[in-house]
Design an enzyme around this catalytic site. Structure first.
Site, PDB file in Angstrom:
ATOM      1  N   HIS A 308       0.726  98.773  29.516  1.00 61.87           N
ATOM      2  CA  HIS A 308      -0.071  99.987  29.706  1.00 61.87           C
ATOM      3  C   HIS A 308      -0.045 100.415  31.174  1.00 61.87           C
ATOM      4  O   HIS A 308       0.188 101.594  31.482  1.00 61.87           O
ATOM      5  CB  HIS A 308      -1.510  99.732  29.244  1.00 61.87           C
ATOM      6  CG  HIS A 308      -2.475 100.793  29.653  1.00 61.87           C
ATOM      7  ND1 HIS A 308      -2.805 101.861  28.840  1.00 61.87           N
ATOM      8  CD2 HIS A 308      -3.196 100.968  30.798  1.00 61.87           C
ATOM      9  CE1 HIS A 308      -3.669 102.636  29.464  1.00 61.87           C
ATOM     10  NE2 HIS A 308      -3.931 102.113  30.646  1.00 61.87           N
ATOM     11  N   GLU A 309      -0.293  99.464  32.084  1.00 56.69           N
ATOM     12  CA  GLU A 309      -0.314  99.789  33.515  1.00 56.69           C
ATOM     13  C   GLU A 309       1.050 100.262  33.999  1.00 56.69           C
ATOM     14  O   GLU A 309       1.151 101.206  34.782  1.00 56.69           O
ATOM     15  CB  GLU A 309      -0.765  98.571  34.327  1.00 56.69           C
ATOM     16  CG  GLU A 309      -2.194  98.128  34.061  1.00 56.69           C
ATOM     17  CD  GLU A 309      -3.218  99.207  34.382  1.00 56.69           C
ATOM     18  OE1 GLU A 309      -2.964 100.008  35.306  1.00 56.69           O
ATOM     19  OE2 GLU A 309      -4.257  99.260  33.696  1.00 56.69           O
ATOM     20  N   HIS A 312       1.783 103.859  33.285  1.00 55.21           N
ATOM     21  CA  HIS A 312       1.322 104.831  34.293  1.00 55.21           C
ATOM     22  C   HIS A 312       2.409 105.074  35.336  1.00 55.21           C
ATOM     23  O   HIS A 312       2.631 106.210  35.768  1.00 55.21           O
ATOM     24  CB  HIS A 312       0.056 104.314  34.976  1.00 55.21           C
ATOM     25  CG  HIS A 312      -1.178 104.396  34.140  1.00 55.21           C
ATOM     26  ND1 HIS A 312      -1.621 105.568  33.587  1.00 55.21           N
ATOM     27  CD2 HIS A 312      -2.082 103.441  33.765  1.00 55.21           C
ATOM     28  CE1 HIS A 312      -2.739 105.354  32.907  1.00 55.21           C
ATOM     29  NE2 HIS A 312      -3.038 104.069  32.993  1.00 55.21           N
ATOM     30  N   GLU A 389      -4.462 108.028  30.179  1.00 54.40           N
ATOM     31  CA  GLU A 389      -4.736 106.749  29.523  1.00 54.40           C
ATOM     32  C   GLU A 389      -4.153 106.710  28.109  1.00 54.40           C
ATOM     33  O   GLU A 389      -3.570 105.712  27.692  1.00 54.40           O
ATOM     34  CB  GLU A 389      -6.247 106.484  29.478  1.00 54.40           C
ATOM     35  CG  GLU A 389      -6.878 106.218  30.829  1.00 54.40           C
ATOM     36  CD  GLU A 389      -6.236 105.069  31.565  1.00 54.40           C
ATOM     37  OE1 GLU A 389      -5.973 104.022  30.929  1.00 54.40           O
ATOM     38  OE2 GLU A 389      -5.985 105.218  32.773  1.00 54.40           O
TER      39      GLU A 389
END
Length: 452
Positions: A308-309, A312, A389
């Site tokens: 997920h990070e 970004h 997100e």
């Protein structure tokens, strides 16, 4: 003169009215969320298999205590104290005292940079002592009551002293440079000011994880093993320029969990909180409480969080935020250049006629005059952040981490006693991330779309 005085009074009341209205809106939204805490007594259907009633009740009480504390702080600090400070000309009084101290220290009171530096230090000292009771209560009463505080009074005191000293070391030369640039920059000083502050921001983002963060927490390299190898393979598959992998001992400060990566240029660091990793403490391990044993995430779940990070990064969210921040700074400095010579602004906060310190003008314009604009932009950034997100979650899903990410989100929510139910207005205004239930639902929908 009389017209200017009336204008300054109108400016003062306009500032006060917006300040009070904005905080009353925040108060109303918080009260809506308090009602949710008070009336929500059943675990949501989506979480009944993974969240016990006992944990739900703990999270509810924790959220309720935090919200009540938020209301108290809004009433006392943000409404009562702030209104009194503005109305009484507090900033002007501190500037006058800073001028006296400048003379007593043997500095030149005619040099605005000297007075600005003394004013900055003085206002920061006052601000530190003003915030200290709230920090002490939040740490040693609120967080302690719910099992999250790990700080001793000595650790806390050292932390506050270090934060203050480092803050002054960084802010004093920056403020001195800002005043100097405005003084010599001519009609288009805001361009030079924007370039300087933008450069300083990027430098601070770069050096903070390497030189400043280690002053507060201990960082150690992630030990060799399955997790480290898996993270390196994940980074390599995405062509992420991984430099080093660290574990930060956040457990000495708090039981809350997190993970992030740092660095703008070249190799980047991935940092895992030790509280994020699965705690496999044995029953007789005296270093852990019963509540701490078994907390944290499995290796695959940690990988899902990092996917997920890294999403970004891969999707350009970091660069987009930096560009938006730079545009915002440019617009703010341009507005400042047009307004900072307007005398009623200074008179509104208690300064006599023809006394217009650059630093005061900057503070008044950014904090008060542009407050409505800042509020709108802040809400727009909240909407954008929530969109980012969802996109990062979808990116992790695309890498095959849908199930593990869902499990990780639930575990982190439970470990941090996050309450799963929120008032929609409160959440929309305050949360930069979608709620747990919203993210789980979107993951489910996106996974179904992918299977079709």
């Amino acid at each position: 003169m009389l017209e200017e005085l009336k204008t300054s009074e109108l400016t003062l009341y306009s500032i006060l009215i917006f300040l009070i209205v904005e905080n009353l809106v925040n108060l109303y939204l918080t009260r809506r969320q308090i009602y949710v805490y008070q009336t929500s007594k059943e675990v949501p259907v989506e979480l009944r298999d993974v969240m016990t009633k006992e944990t739900f009740e703990k999270a509810r009480l924790y959220g309720l205590d935090k919200a009540n504390y938020e209301v108290f702080k809004l009433l006392v600090c943000d409404i009562a104290i702030s209104t009194l400070e503005i109305y009484s000309g507090f900033i002007a009084k501190v500037w006058a005292r800073a001028t006296e101290f400048t003379d007593q220290f043997g500095l030149n009171t005619a040099n605005e940079i000297h007075v600005s530096i003394v004013f900055l230090i003085l206002i920061n000292i006052i601000g530190t002592f003003k915030d200290l009771p709230f920090k002490i209560y939040a740490t040693f009463v609120l967080e302690e009551k719910h099992g999250f505080n790990k700080q001793t009074p000595t650790f806390f005191l050292k932390d506050q002293i270090k934060s203050f000293l480092i803050g002054q070391l960084l802010s004093v030369p920056i403020v001195a440079a800002i005043v100097y640039i405005v003084q010599i920059g001519g009609d288009y000083f805001f361009i030079w000011l924007w370039a300087f502050v933008g450069m300083v921001s990027l430098v601070l983002i770069t050096i903070y994880p390497v030189y400043i963060a280690p002053l507060f927490d201990k960082f150690r390299p992630l030990e060799d093993g399955e997790l480290k190898t898996s993270i390196e393979n994940l980074a390599a598959s995405l062509k992420f320029p991984l430099g080093k992998l660290f574990v930060v001992e956040g457990s000495k400060r708090s039981a809350h969990s997190n993970a992030y990566f740092t660095g703008l240029f070249g190799a980047k660091r991935i940092v895992l909180f030790d509280t994020l990793l699965l705690n496999k403490g044995l029953p007789d391990d005296e270093t852990l409480t019963n509540d701490e044993k078994g907390k944290g995430c499995e290796n695959k779940e940690v990988l899902a969080v990092l996917a997920h990070e890294l999403g970004h990064w891969k999707l350009g969210h970091i660069k987009k935020n930096i560009i938006i921040m730079q545009v915002q700074m440019f617009l703010i400095f341009m507005a400042f250049s047009q307004l900072f010579k307007y005398s009623p602004l200074y008179q509104a906060v208690g300064f006599p006629e023809n006394v217009q310190p650059i630093l005061i003008g900057f503070l008044v314009i950014v904090m008060y005059v542009l407050a409505p604009y800042n509020t709108v932009i802040s809400f727009a950034m909240t909407i954008l952040s929530r969109r980012f997100e969802y996109q990062a979650d979808e990116f992790a899903l695309g890498l095959g981490y849908s199930k593990e990410l869902g499990k990780a989100l639930i575990k982190l929510h439970i470990d941090n006693l996050g309450f799963p139910i929120y008032d929609w207005m409160y959440s929309s205004w305050n949360h930069s991330h979608p709620t747990l239930l919203q993210r789980l639902e979107r993951l489910k929908v996106d996974a179904n779309k992918k299977q079709r």
